[in-house]
Design a protein around this motif. Sequence first.
Motif, PDB file in Angstrom:
ATOM      1  N   ASP A   1       7.508   8.763  -1.563  1.00  0.00           N
ATOM      2  CA  ASP A   1       6.298   9.484  -1.172  1.00  0.00           C
ATOM      3  C   ASP A   1       5.941  10.453  -2.306  1.00  0.00           C
ATOM      4  O   ASP A   1       6.502  11.536  -2.415  1.00  0.00           O
ATOM      5  N   GLY A   2       5.036  10.042  -3.170  1.00  0.00           N
ATOM      6  CA  GLY A   2       4.713  10.874  -4.320  1.00  0.00           C
ATOM      7  C   GLY A   2       3.538  10.321  -5.098  1.00  0.00           C
ATOM      8  O   GLY A   2       3.036   9.229  -4.821  1.00  0.00           O
ATOM      9  N   ALA A   3       3.096  11.083  -6.097  1.00  0.00           N
ATOM     10  CA  ALA A   3       1.983  10.670  -6.958  1.00  0.00           C
ATOM     11  C   ALA A   3       2.133  11.324  -8.322  1.00  0.00           C
ATOM     12  O   ALA A   3       2.701  12.421  -8.447  1.00  0.00           O
ATOM     13  N   TYR A   4       1.600  10.634  -9.325  1.00  0.00           N
ATOM     14  CA  TYR A   4       1.644  11.111 -10.714  1.00  0.00           C
ATOM     15  C   TYR A   4       0.245  10.931 -11.280  1.00  0.00           C
ATOM     16  O   TYR A   4      -0.305   9.822 -11.250  1.00  0.00           O
TER      17      TYR A   4
ATOM     18  N   LYS B   1       3.822  15.769   2.363  1.00  0.00           N
ATOM     19  CA  LYS B   1       5.114  16.140   1.776  1.00  0.00           C
ATOM     20  C   LYS B   1       5.338  15.453   0.425  1.00  0.00           C
ATOM     21  O   LYS B   1       6.443  15.501  -0.115  1.00  0.00           O
ATOM     22  N   ALA B   2       4.303  14.841  -0.097  1.00  0.00           N
ATOM     23  CA  ALA B   2       4.444  14.079  -1.340  1.00  0.00           C
ATOM     24  C   ALA B   2       4.922  14.952  -2.498  1.00  0.00           C
ATOM     25  O   ALA B   2       4.508  16.100  -2.643  1.00  0.00           O
ATOM     26  N   ARG B   3       5.783  14.377  -3.312  1.00  0.00           N
ATOM     27  CA  ARG B   3       6.211  15.023  -4.556  1.00  0.00           C
ATOM     28  C   ARG B   3       5.169  14.700  -5.621  1.00  0.00           C
ATOM     29  O   ARG B   3       4.766  13.543  -5.762  1.00  0.00           O
TER      30      ARG B   3
ATOM     31  N   LEU C   1       0.836  -1.190   0.000  1.00  0.00           N
ATOM     32  CA  LEU C   1       0.000   0.000   0.000  1.00  0.00           C
ATOM     33  C   LEU C   1       0.873   1.242   0.000  1.00  0.00           C
ATOM     34  O   LEU C   1       1.786   1.374   0.820  1.00  0.00           O
ATOM     35  N   GLN C   2       0.624   2.135  -0.958  1.00  0.00           N
ATOM     36  CA  GLN C   2       1.430   3.346  -1.046  1.00  0.00           C
ATOM     37  C   GLN C   2       0.841   4.419  -0.134  1.00  0.00           C
ATOM     38  O   GLN C   2      -0.338   4.750  -0.227  1.00  0.00           O
ATOM     39  N   ILE C   3       1.662   4.954   0.762  1.00  0.00           N
ATOM     40  CA  ILE C   3       1.233   6.006   1.670  1.00  0.00           C
ATOM     41  C   ILE C   3       1.663   7.347   1.100  1.00  0.00           C
ATOM     42  O   ILE C   3       2.841   7.573   0.837  1.00  0.00           O
TER      43      ILE C   3
ATOM     44  N   LEU D   1       7.120   4.709  -8.394  1.00  0.00           N
ATOM     45  CA  LEU D   1       7.013   5.300  -7.051  1.00  0.00           C
ATOM     46  C   LEU D   1       6.837   4.212  -5.993  1.00  0.00           C
ATOM     47  O   LEU D   1       7.460   4.247  -4.918  1.00  0.00           O
ATOM     48  N   ARG D   2       5.990   3.228  -6.271  1.00  0.00           N
ATOM     49  CA  ARG D   2       5.803   2.125  -5.330  1.00  0.00           C
ATOM     50  C   ARG D   2       7.067   1.279  -5.224  1.00  0.00           C
ATOM     51  O   ARG D   2       7.481   0.880  -4.141  1.00  0.00           O
TER      52      ARG D   2
END
Length: 291
Positions: A48-51, A18-20, A12-14, A42-43
């Motif tokens: 810690d990020g999202a696209y 502070k996510a990029r 599970l991605q948290i 990212l996973r």
Amino acid sequence: MTKTPDSDSAPLQIITGKARLAGVLGWPVSHSRSPALHNYWLRRYGIDGAYVPLPVRPDQFEAAVRGLQAAGFRGANVTIPHKEAACALADELDPSAQRAGAVNTLVFEADGRIRGLSTDGSGFVASLEASGLRLPASGRALLLGAGGAARSVAAALQDGGVQVAVTNRTQERADTLARLLPGLEVVPWAEWEAGLGGYDLLVNTTSLGMEGGPDPLFCPSLKAASQALVVADIVYVPRQTPLLAEAAQQGLKTLGGLGMLLHQARLGFREWFGQDPVVDAQTEAALTASL
């Protein structure tokens, strides 16, 4: 659970405050698999990020870019039809983008500057080489289309010593590209099929044949091609476009667009998320699953 770069599983991605953040700007953008690719990386690397996909109309492009920058995004990829607009908007261009007059990657700097990069061309060449389809030193290539991707691919092929010709449904755009890249030949759209025997590589750089594109059934005749012709399509949804299916039926070597997507994405990911990702069998399998 500790995440290792080589793990097949994806915990599970948290995502924290502070996510990029980064994304892909296009119109349409629903076909893009860039979100699947970047979020896989990212996973994989525990970042810690999202696209995210960002559907943006052409008349709203600059406002959208400024808004993303103000919201703290690290940058964005740019796809059809925004690549030339992104080039005009950037404050600083890398040599490839400057030469091609097109940008597919934007990087938002802390001081407010926007850097524009062009990775389509190098991504395409890397995809060719990874597939073992290296062209002869003095090979000849014909590109279908004269948009942002064509500009980048043409420049990269020329840099490798390939003689490049371009054809486009709108002759004026092909002529503009020829002025931008000296040495580029222009072939009338009505004549390119008959002249295929003189080329080693055919590349569709348009959205013709793309699911949801202007002509998803685009399938020209390749009967005049020599058996040495390699047929490439930068469209990757569907993976087997009508053009590639026709090429395979003629016994020609083919190259789909998935490899270019994988290789062109690395630089942007490194710029936004601080990690140089690998392109390997795991990566390709993860992206293929999204298709």
